[in-house]
Design a protein around this motif. Structure first.
Motif, PDB file in Angstrom:
ATOM      1  N   MET A   1       0.841  -1.167   0.000  1.00  0.00           N
ATOM      2  CA  MET A   1       0.000   0.000   0.000  1.00  0.00           C
ATOM      3  C   MET A   1       0.893   1.240   0.000  1.00  0.00           C
ATOM      4  O   MET A   1       1.972   1.243   0.562  1.00  0.00           O
ATOM      5  N   TYR A   2       0.410   2.292  -0.633  1.00  0.00           N
ATOM      6  CA  TYR A   2       1.133   3.553  -0.792  1.00  0.00           C
ATOM      7  C   TYR A   2       0.264   4.652  -0.195  1.00  0.00           C
ATOM      8  O   TYR A   2      -0.894   4.822  -0.596  1.00  0.00           O
ATOM      9  N   VAL A   3       0.778   5.375   0.788  1.00  0.00           N
ATOM     10  CA  VAL A   3      -0.009   6.363   1.529  1.00  0.00           C
ATOM     11  C   VAL A   3       0.570   7.755   1.303  1.00  0.00           C
ATOM     12  O   VAL A   3       1.784   7.959   1.410  1.00  0.00           O
ATOM     13  N   VAL A   4      -0.318   8.698   1.011  1.00  0.00           N
ATOM     14  CA  VAL A   4       0.082  10.078   0.782  1.00  0.00           C
ATOM     15  C   VAL A   4      -0.675  10.966   1.766  1.00  0.00           C
ATOM     16  O   VAL A   4      -1.899  10.899   1.854  1.00  0.00           O
ATOM     17  N   HIS A   5       0.078  11.779   2.513  1.00  0.00           N
ATOM     18  CA  HIS A   5      -0.510  12.780   3.410  1.00  0.00           C
ATOM     19  C   HIS A   5      -0.223  14.156   2.828  1.00  0.00           C
ATOM     20  O   HIS A   5       0.887  14.408   2.368  1.00  0.00           O
ATOM     21  N   ASN A   6      -1.216  15.017   2.871  1.00  0.00           N
ATOM     22  CA  ASN A   6      -1.032  16.401   2.464  1.00  0.00           C
ATOM     23  C   ASN A   6      -1.486  17.270   3.624  1.00  0.00           C
ATOM     24  O   ASN A   6      -2.667  17.260   3.983  1.00  0.00           O
ATOM     25  N   ARG A   7      -0.558  17.983   4.226  1.00  0.00           N
ATOM     26  CA  ARG A   7      -0.889  18.907   5.311  1.00  0.00           C
ATOM     27  C   ARG A   7      -1.221  20.250   4.680  1.00  0.00           C
ATOM     28  O   ARG A   7      -0.407  20.813   3.956  1.00  0.00           O
ATOM     29  N   ILE A   8      -2.437  20.749   4.964  1.00  0.00           N
ATOM     30  CA  ILE A   8      -2.947  21.937   4.305  1.00  0.00           C
ATOM     31  C   ILE A   8      -3.228  23.021   5.337  1.00  0.00           C
ATOM     32  O   ILE A   8      -4.090  22.848   6.210  1.00  0.00           O
ATOM     33  N   GLU A   9      -2.509  24.121   5.222  1.00  0.00           N
ATOM     34  CA  GLU A   9      -2.701  25.257   6.126  1.00  0.00           C
ATOM     35  C   GLU A   9      -3.939  26.035   5.686  1.00  0.00           C
ATOM     36  O   GLU A   9      -4.042  26.452   4.539  1.00  0.00           O
ATOM     37  N   VAL A  10      -4.894  26.195   6.600  1.00  0.00           N
ATOM     38  CA  VAL A  10      -6.127  26.924   6.322  1.00  0.00           C
ATOM     39  C   VAL A  10      -6.379  27.884   7.479  1.00  0.00           C
ATOM     40  O   VAL A  10      -6.286  27.489   8.641  1.00  0.00           O
ATOM     41  N   THR A  11      -6.708  29.122   7.156  1.00  0.00           N
ATOM     42  CA  THR A  11      -6.997  30.091   8.212  1.00  0.00           C
ATOM     43  C   THR A  11      -8.328  29.747   8.872  1.00  0.00           C
ATOM     44  O   THR A  11      -9.207  29.155   8.233  1.00  0.00           O
ATOM     45  N   PRO A  34      -8.604   4.206 -10.171  1.00  0.00           N
ATOM     46  CA  PRO A  34      -7.948   2.903 -10.060  1.00  0.00           C
ATOM     47  C   PRO A  34      -6.897   2.880  -8.939  1.00  0.00           C
ATOM     48  O   PRO A  34      -6.069   3.779  -8.837  1.00  0.00           O
ATOM     49  N   GLY A  35      -6.995   1.865  -8.104  1.00  0.00           N
ATOM     50  CA  GLY A  35      -6.015   1.662  -7.050  1.00  0.00           C
ATOM     51  C   GLY A  35      -6.242   2.479  -5.795  1.00  0.00           C
ATOM     52  O   GLY A  35      -5.526   2.298  -4.804  1.00  0.00           O
ATOM     53  N   PHE A  57      -3.374   4.272  -1.675  1.00  0.00           N
ATOM     54  CA  PHE A  57      -3.400   3.631  -2.987  1.00  0.00           C
ATOM     55  C   PHE A  57      -2.793   2.243  -2.895  1.00  0.00           C
ATOM     56  O   PHE A  57      -1.988   1.955  -2.008  1.00  0.00           O
ATOM     57  N   ASP A  58      -3.135   1.390  -3.849  1.00  0.00           N
ATOM     58  CA  ASP A  58      -2.536   0.061  -3.912  1.00  0.00           C
ATOM     59  C   ASP A  58      -1.036   0.142  -4.168  1.00  0.00           C
ATOM     60  O   ASP A  58      -0.271  -0.673  -3.651  1.00  0.00           O
ATOM     61  N   SER A  59      -0.622   1.143  -4.970  1.00  0.00           N
ATOM     62  CA  SER A  59       0.794   1.224  -5.345  1.00  0.00           C
ATOM     63  C   SER A  59       1.186   2.652  -5.687  1.00  0.00           C
ATOM     64  O   SER A  59       0.325   3.509  -5.926  1.00  0.00           O
ATOM     65  N   ALA A  60       2.476   2.887  -5.740  1.00  0.00           N
ATOM     66  CA  ALA A  60       3.000   4.185  -6.167  1.00  0.00           C
ATOM     67  C   ALA A  60       2.585   4.476  -7.603  1.00  0.00           C
ATOM     68  O   ALA A  60       2.288   5.628  -7.952  1.00  0.00           O
ATOM     69  N   GLU A  61       2.538   3.454  -8.419  1.00  0.00           N
ATOM     70  CA  GLU A  61       2.137   3.621  -9.818  1.00  0.00           C
ATOM     71  C   GLU A  61       0.695   4.107  -9.924  1.00  0.00           C
ATOM     72  O   GLU A  61       0.382   4.951 -10.764  1.00  0.00           O
TER      73      GLU A  61
END
Length: 101
Positions: A1-11, A34-35, A57-61
């Motif tokens: 598994m491929y995990v992506v975190h996005n830290r988003i600054e919001v006022t 897909p994935g 996601f299932d993969s980086a691809e």
């Protein structure tokens, strides 16, 4: 598994609008990617901390393919939407082990 975190600054003034816009965008653009296993938006519990968007996601691809897709372009098309101008920090992980039951 491929995990992506996005830290988003919001006022604080944009928080409610950001949540509404971000959630609507994700609901409209992520179906059938897909994935993609799961996508979360997490609200900070402490003032001044960023929101965190997590995608599994299932993969980086699969993640890279989504980044090139019409779904990604649609999700990021409204550059005036709350939070789109905010600084963000992407963190990417390969899952070593899943301890869930």
């Amino acid at each position: 598994m491929y995990v992506v975190h996005n830290r988003i600054e919001v006022t604080p003034e944009q928080a409610a609008s950001f949540e509404e816009t971000f959630s609507a965008s994700m609901r409209a653009t992520l179906a059938g990617v897909p994935g993609l296993r799961r996508s979360l938006l997490m609200r900070p519990t402490r003032p001044g901390d960023p929101y965190v968007s997590t995608m599994e996601f299932d993969s980086a691809e699969d993640f890279r393919a989504w980044m090139k897709s019409d779904s990604f372009k649609a999700a990021h098309a409204d550059v005036d939407a709350p939070g789109m101008q905010a600084p963000s920090a992407i963190e990417i992980f390969d899952v070593l082990e899943d301890f869930s039951a």
